[in-house]
Structures are given as C-alpha cells and as structure tokens.
Scaffold this active site. Sequence first.
Site, PDB file in Angstrom:
ATOM      1  N   LYS A 115       1.807  88.700  15.790  1.00 17.25           N
ATOM      2  CA  LYS A 115       2.002  87.274  15.489  1.00 17.25           C
ATOM      3  C   LYS A 115       3.270  86.803  16.167  1.00 17.25           C
ATOM      4  O   LYS A 115       4.177  87.603  16.397  1.00 17.25           O
ATOM      5  CB  LYS A 115       2.143  87.072  13.970  1.00 17.25           C
ATOM      6  CG  LYS A 115       1.804  85.683  13.520  1.00 17.25           C
ATOM      7  CD  LYS A 115       0.306  85.528  13.408  1.00 17.25           C
ATOM      8  CE  LYS A 115      -0.123  84.222  12.827  1.00 17.25           C
ATOM      9  NZ  LYS A 115      -1.540  84.304  12.425  1.00 17.25           N
TER      10      LYS A 115
HETATM   11  N1  GLU Z   1      -4.102  82.437  14.266  1.00 19.48           N
HETATM   12  C1  GLU Z   1      -5.427  82.859  13.907  1.00 19.48           C
HETATM   13  C2  GLU Z   1      -5.365  83.817  12.731  1.00 19.48           C
HETATM   14  O1  GLU Z   1      -4.433  83.831  11.965  1.00 19.48           O
HETATM   15  C3  GLU Z   1      -6.208  83.379  15.102  1.00 19.48           C
HETATM   16  C4  GLU Z   1      -5.648  84.586  15.779  1.00 19.48           C
HETATM   17  C5  GLU Z   1      -6.396  84.952  17.059  1.00 19.48           C
HETATM   18  O2  GLU Z   1      -7.433  84.388  17.349  1.00 19.48           O
HETATM   19  O3  GLU Z   1      -5.879  85.837  17.750  1.00 19.48           O
HETATM   20  O4  GLU Z   1      -6.280  84.540  12.477  1.00 19.48           O
END
Ligand code: GLU
Length: 432
Positions: A121
């Site tokens: 993240k």
């Molecule tokens: N931000 C989204 C999540 O928390 C998508 C992450 C992604 O597609 O890599 O799942």
Amino acid sequence: MPNQKTSAYYKEPGPKLDRESPFESMMERFRFAAELLELDEGMFQYLASPVKQVIVSVPVIMDSGEIEVFEGYRVIHDNVLGPSKGGIRYAPDVNIDEVKALAAWMTWKCAVVNVPFGGAKGGVRCNPKELSRMELERLTRRYTSNMLEVFGPDRDIPAPDMNTNEQTMAWIMDTYSMNVHRTETAVVTGKPTLLGGSQGRKEATGRGVVTVTLAALNKLAILPNKCTVAVQGFGNVGSISAKLMYELGAKVIAVSDISGGYYNENGIDIPAAIQYSKRNNNSLEGFPEAESISNAELLQLKCDVLIPAAKEDQISKQNADNIQARIIAEGANGPVTANADTILEDNGVMVVPDILANAGGVTVSYFEWVQDRQGYFWTEERVNRRLNRMMRDAFDNLFQLSEQHNITLRQAAYVYAIDKVAKTLKMRGIYA
Ligand code: GLU
C-alpha cells in the site's frame, strides 16, 4: 490452542483503546488465526513484519511558485505469492501505521480470492481537495519517480485508492514509462481503458461487494428484491454497490457522504442520487426526497444489509451494540474494529469481511495486469463473469471453513489467507 513454543508472541495484544490503531486491529485478527493454525514463532514474526517500508519526501512546486514538501509512503508487506499489489491513497491523515495495516490487508485479500500477488500500500500525506490538477500531477509524478526502484510490473504494482483515480494511474504509468524508455502499461492498474485499463475495473469493487452480499443473503434466505440496504459512503465503492443493489430490486433506504446521511423509508432512487451528486460537485448535500440523518445514525438503522464503504473504524465497541443490520458487507478497508467483532458476533450479525467483500477491485486489477501483459483485451461481459465466479468461489470457500471450525467469516478469511501464504513461504524457503 497455541502450543508452548508459540504462545509468547500471542500474549501481547496491546492496550484495548477506544480508537484502535488499524495495524493493531489487523494484528488482533492475525494472532487469532495464527493460534488456530499453530503457526510457529518464526513464521509468525515473518508474516507480521513488512518486507519493506519506504518513506520519501515529495517536493512540489505549487502554482504560486513556492515549494511545498509532502511525505510519501510505500509499504510492501510481502511478496510471497507474487509481485506486491495495492493502492495509493492521498489524504491529510495518512501515516505509516495506517499504510502498514492496509499493506498487510492486501496480502490477505489477494490470498483470499486466489490472486497471485503479495500485498502493498502507498500514500501521500496531502489534502487533495486543496491541490489544483497541475499540483496533483506534479505531486504524483515526483512520488512515482521517488519510487522507481520500488514499482515495476514484476515487482510492485500500484492501483487507485482513496482520492486517487484513473488519471492518477495514467500519470504514474507515464512517469514510469518515460524513465524505463518504453511504454510499460502493466506497472499500474486502474488505468483509463485507452491506456491499457480493463473494462469493468472502475465498477469492480462495488460489483464484488454485491456478489458476496447476494451470497450472504442467500444463506439467510432473504431475497434481494425483498431486502433493505443502507450504504455509508458514496464514492466509487458505495455508489456502485448502492446502484447494483437498487437494480436488483433491493430497497436502499439510506446513503451518505461527508455532507451527512440521507434516509427514505420507501427507498432512495439511486440513479437520481448519483446524478445529483455528479452535478453537485460530488456531494449529496441538499439531496431532496430524503430525510437528513447523521452518518452515525445511518449505521444504526434497522435494515437487512449495511455496507460501510467510507473509511476505517466506523463500527467500534462504542456503537457495535446498536447495529441492527443482519449482514454487514465491508466495502471499505477496516470499517469494523477488532473490538467490535465479538459484539457483532454475539448479536448474530453476519459480517462479510473487507478482505473478501472488497476484493473485487484487486481481482479485476489482476485481470488488467494479465491483459496488459498479453496485449489482448477482454470484453466487459468476460471480466464481470470471471469476477463473479472468483468472488463467489471465495465466499463459498470461507463459508465452508467457518462452519467447519465454528468461526466467523472474518476469522475464516484470516485462517485461509495466512495458511496459504505460510505454506507457500515454507515451500519457497528462506533465502540466506
Ligand atoms: N485499493 C484497492 C484495495 O484496497 C485496490 C488495490 C488494487 O487493485 O491493487 O483493494
């Protein structure tokens, strides 16, 4: 039960705070699953520690000509199952503790839906509402260039999250591509379709929330066209979940955004609410034909399905006892704190956990990455069909596991994910 060898690590749950740290909430669930799996000490330590945490300064020349310096983060929790994957959020309060928790959640999320990625993240501490489009572009490009050693289609693949969107992903793709001297679409997902994005990616998280909500309703023998729904948050996830439930004939009795909650016992016309919000600068403020309520009141409404799709820590031990919904489908990451879990369980509320409920986004991100690498693009119909199948299979799998061990769906999700990652890690071994 934990064995002697492992118990030392499990006895440090930390203080029970009213406002829990998202990392501590994640760790409490992790400890429970680790105990059940009798994970040994070394493995526990390995999986509890992110493999990489990067903090960068992001200097930006503002439109005024002055320099402002922002702080940017990227945490790779693990890359055991494959390259790490996870979104980037822009928010004034984002911090390393939150990003660490969200990165770990991505690891478990990918494992739950059987997507071959690890978890990561990122974030930039800024107030995107106060930045112009040009400032946002410069911020995104400088953040990306500071992360060139981290990102890569086989290393770490970002995606949208809170306050980032297709345009942000396009800037990341372009900055990375300029630096590697070739167009590298697979370095980021959630791009516009013109730039190698996937059909259905934008709607994928909401669509996945609805797929698992239908599966949960089915277990309680409630028909979708007979159920009532309340949705907290009217961003991408909340509005799409509300719209798809509305199209299935459900009565969506309340929606909300930061301007407050809107309640109508006869049901809200969701397409009209979406139109209204779009025309009103992405705000539901003043939405007619509904009574104004607070976000807190929305959570406590009597309804069949509650979809918290706003942010973390919305249902805590303070309000968990007042929840009247029969099903909570977690559209956001971490909307229910660990302390609230037991209260909801005792009250018989079925919680479809975030690492399953909102995994539709990363599932279609995986499809996008596959399509970019193949240079062959699927129809929306194929994307949705495969997404529904993967979400449904994951729900059935966890439901079965929860019945087998007499545990909640959340506990089952952690047990399944941690077991999978631990087994893979054992096979790979530790490189020395
Ligand atoms: N931000 C989204 C999540 O928390 C998508 C992450 C992604 O597609 O890599 O799942």
